[in-house]
Motif scaffolding. Structure first.
Motif, PDB file in Angstrom:
ATOM      1  N   GLU A   1     -11.627   6.790   5.228  1.00 46.02           N
ATOM      2  CA  GLU A   1     -12.045   5.880   4.176  1.00 46.02           C
ATOM      3  C   GLU A   1     -13.500   6.224   3.835  1.00 46.02           C
ATOM      4  O   GLU A   1     -14.270   6.642   4.696  1.00 46.02           O
ATOM      5  CB  GLU A   1     -11.953   4.430   4.649  1.00 46.02           C
ATOM      6  CG  GLU A   1     -10.548   3.968   4.988  1.00 46.02           C
ATOM      7  CD  GLU A   1      -9.691   3.697   3.765  1.00 46.02           C
ATOM      8  OE1 GLU A   1     -10.040   4.165   2.658  1.00 46.02           O
ATOM      9  OE2 GLU A   1      -8.655   3.034   3.913  1.00 46.02           O
TER      10      GLU A   1
ATOM     11  N   THR B   1     -11.140  -2.174   2.979  1.00 43.81           N
ATOM     12  CA  THR B   1     -11.589  -0.822   2.640  1.00 43.81           C
ATOM     13  C   THR B   1     -12.265  -0.132   3.809  1.00 43.81           C
ATOM     14  O   THR B   1     -12.648   1.034   3.692  1.00 43.81           O
ATOM     15  CB  THR B   1     -12.565  -0.863   1.445  1.00 43.81           C
ATOM     16  OG1 THR B   1     -13.716  -1.632   1.804  1.00 43.81           O
ATOM     17  CG2 THR B   1     -11.894  -1.475   0.222  1.00 43.81           C
TER      18      THR B   1
ATOM     19  N   ASP C   1     -15.126  -0.490   4.918  1.00 44.75           N
ATOM     20  CA  ASP C   1     -16.496  -0.177   4.537  1.00 44.75           C
ATOM     21  C   ASP C   1     -17.442  -1.153   5.239  1.00 44.75           C
ATOM     22  O   ASP C   1     -17.031  -1.935   6.089  1.00 44.75           O
ATOM     23  CB  ASP C   1     -16.632  -0.271   3.016  1.00 44.75           C
ATOM     24  CG  ASP C   1     -17.647   0.711   2.455  1.00 44.75           C
ATOM     25  OD1 ASP C   1     -18.691   0.903   3.096  1.00 44.75           O
ATOM     26  OD2 ASP C   1     -17.392   1.272   1.372  1.00 44.75           O
TER      27      ASP C   1
ATOM     28  N   MET D   1     -15.284   4.675  -4.802  1.00 45.82           N
ATOM     29  CA  MET D   1     -13.923   4.763  -4.249  1.00 45.82           C
ATOM     30  C   MET D   1     -12.991   5.473  -5.212  1.00 45.82           C
ATOM     31  O   MET D   1     -12.149   6.284  -4.810  1.00 45.82           O
ATOM     32  CB  MET D   1     -13.400   3.360  -3.939  1.00 45.82           C
ATOM     33  CG  MET D   1     -13.895   2.764  -2.637  1.00 45.82           C
ATOM     34  SD  MET D   1     -13.123   1.157  -2.302  1.00 45.82           S
ATOM     35  CE  MET D   1     -14.415   0.063  -2.844  1.00 45.82           C
TER      36      MET D   1
ATOM     37  N   HIS E   1     -10.985   8.752  -4.161  1.00 43.94           N
ATOM     38  CA  HIS E   1      -9.522   8.779  -4.135  1.00 43.94           C
ATOM     39  C   HIS E   1      -8.975   9.896  -5.022  1.00 43.94           C
ATOM     40  O   HIS E   1      -7.981  10.547  -4.674  1.00 43.94           O
ATOM     41  CB  HIS E   1      -8.963   7.436  -4.586  1.00 43.94           C
ATOM     42  CG  HIS E   1      -9.114   6.350  -3.566  1.00 43.94           C
ATOM     43  ND1 HIS E   1      -8.737   5.044  -3.790  1.00 43.94           N
ATOM     44  CD2 HIS E   1      -9.621   6.376  -2.305  1.00 43.94           C
ATOM     45  CE1 HIS E   1      -8.986   4.322  -2.716  1.00 43.94           C
ATOM     46  NE2 HIS E   1      -9.537   5.105  -1.810  1.00 43.94           N
TER      47      HIS E   1
ATOM     48  N   VAL F   1      -7.669   5.225  -8.410  1.00 44.02           N
ATOM     49  CA  VAL F   1      -7.995   4.410  -7.241  1.00 44.02           C
ATOM     50  C   VAL F   1      -6.679   3.849  -6.697  1.00 44.02           C
ATOM     51  O   VAL F   1      -5.773   3.488  -7.446  1.00 44.02           O
ATOM     52  CB  VAL F   1      -8.992   3.293  -7.611  1.00 44.02           C
ATOM     53  CG1 VAL F   1      -8.422   2.333  -8.640  1.00 44.02           C
ATOM     54  CG2 VAL F   1      -9.454   2.535  -6.381  1.00 44.02           C
TER      55      VAL F   1
END
Length: 461
Positions: A104, A200, A202, A218, A222, A231
């Motif tokens: 991620e 996410t 994050d 993001m 992606h 996304v």
């Protein structure tokens, strides 16, 4: 070789980027994207400041451990492990060989250097690994403060929550063609049956004005790094309780995302921005997530307390990502909130689905109308749901009526409820030589011998 590199265990591959210190006003930062190889010995490269970092590698490499540390204001942060997540995509439109596995992405706000490593479970370096540095830039509209939606009136679906559109958060729609022209066209599933809750992975300390840039980052990661069309999530919710439209194609429609691997069909993914393995989501996040799900479920006549079968697996209609595979997503602290979320959605929906359109669909037979494709939504003069086999329209003045077959096709071609005909006031009924349907301001007439439909308006529509 740096002092830090000499202290690493044998076999760890590190890329060390030492960047110049640059003075910028926030509004002057331009978007940038860079991929750097993690193969071979440590290297030093100068590049622009970046705000998001991730690591990718070829599909098929298992049990990768990835970590980074960044340089900010001349100081190095501690090493931070990145969450490895391979079960979101793939997108069916992406050509073979483009998709990559990876972590991620991690928001670092403003960094001027990075050190990164990617190792397999036996401690060897991952071949063809890349560290990705993304600067999503800063836009004038990065502050988003939507008003709360009003509660729904009796007999109408739960209202769509206010959300930042793709245009508002600054999506570059040209990016959807990055992995081929087929990616630019959104893909749709038959209906909405389930919601999958994600995080996410994050950080949790971002500011209000950073979120739009995080979503842009993001999006770039992606598409460019992982090889997806767009996304992956359909919706994103920040810690302040604000909603952001995710994948392109219309928030009201059953857009095929890349959020839960083999379970993307007939579902939508909603991601809470942050890492909720140890920390809990804010109440504002949970409440707005419940409102998004209540809106989608009420429009598609789904119960938050039901079970569904997707991909041959029986699941709760509101499930976490980990319910489909061995993953930490959506984090232990968010996952344990799912029972509350199901209950809250049920309360927001009023405990049952009871709109005039839904009751009329039951009268016609759910098999006859098919699953809802465009869930119940407000129109210029009332409400409508586009089912697989029929479109049903409702207003207080006309009551619920449906269009079907050639009548539906012709009515749609005229603009449906926006046309001069207005809303249907009867079902299709037989007449000599064919059939007819009456509307507020005219008729559609089918001639059986000629197999044609003609439009007849009243003299004063």
């Amino acid at each position: 070789m740096s002092t830090f590199s000499r202290l690493l265990p044998l076999g760890v591959t590190v890329v060390s980027l030492v960047l110049p210190t640059l003075q910028h006003q926030a509004a002057e930062i331009e978007p940038s994207y860079q991929e750097l190889s993690l193969d071979g010995p440590s290297v030093a490269v100068e590049t622009k400041p970046f705000a998001m970092v991730g690591i990718t590698w070829p599909v098929g490499v298992q049990a990768v451990q990835a970590k980074v540390r960044v340089q900010q204001n001349g100081q190095w942060s501690d090493w931070e492990s990145l969450t490895v997540e391979d079960e979101h995509g793939p997108d069916p439109s992406v050509p073979e060989g483009i998709e990559r596995s990876g972590t991620e992405p991690l928001w670092v706000s403003n960094a001027t250097g990075v050190q990164a490593s990617a190792l397999t479970s036996d401690g060897t370096s991952v071949a063809d690994a890349k560290v990705v540095l993304i600067q999503p830039g800063v836009l004038a509209g990065d502050s988003f403060e939507p008003p709360d939606a009003q509660a729904s009136a009796s007999g109408t679906p739960y209202p769509m929550p206010a959300m930042a559109s793709r245009k508002q958060w600054g999506a570059d729609e040209r990016l959807r063609s990055h992995n081929g022209a087929a990616c630019a066209r959104p893909k749709y599933t038959q209906t909405v049956m389930a919601a999958f809750v994600h995080h996410t992975a994050d950080r949790n300390d971002y500011s209000r004005t950073q979120v739009a840039a995080m979503v842009r980052g993001m999006y770039a990661y992606h598409v460019k790094s992982r090889g997806w069309c767009d996304v992956g999530y359909n919706f994103l919710v920040d810690r302040f309780g604000r909603v952001f439209e995710g994948r392109y194609g219309g928030a009201q429609l059953p857009v095929l995302g890349a959020h839960t691997g083999s379970f993307n069909t007939n579902s939508f993914g909603i991601a809470l921005i942050g890492n909720f393995e140890k920390a809990g989501p804010t109440q504002a996040m949970l409440e707005k997530t419940a409102r998004v799900i209540a809106w989608k479920f009420d429009a598609y006549y789904r119960s938050p307390k039901s079970t569904v079968v997707l991909g041959g697996t029986k699941l709760l209609s509101i499930s976490g990502h980990r319910d489909t595979k061995a993953t930490a997503c959506p984090g232990a602290q968010l996952y344990k909130q799912l029972p509350w979320l199901r209950h809250r959605v049920d309360v927001l929906m009023g405990g049952s689905v009871a709109t005039p359109i839904y009751r009329f669909a039951l009268k016609l037979g759910l098999r006859a109308v098919g699953p809802p494709f465009w869930g119940e939504h407000r129109t210029r003069t009332g409400w409508a749901t586009y089912f697989a086999h029929r479109d049903i329209f409702y207003s207080v003045a006309t009551g619920p009526h449906s269009t079907v077959g050639m009548f539906r096709s012709r009515y749609r071609s005229l603009g449906a409820e926006r046309s001069r005909l207005g809303l249907p006031t009867t079902e299709v009924y037989k007449m000599t030589g064919g059939s007819r349907q009456r509307y507020q301001h005219g008729w559609l007439n089918y001639n059986q011998s000629r197999r044609t439909i003609t439009v007849q308006y009243r003299s004063s529509p």
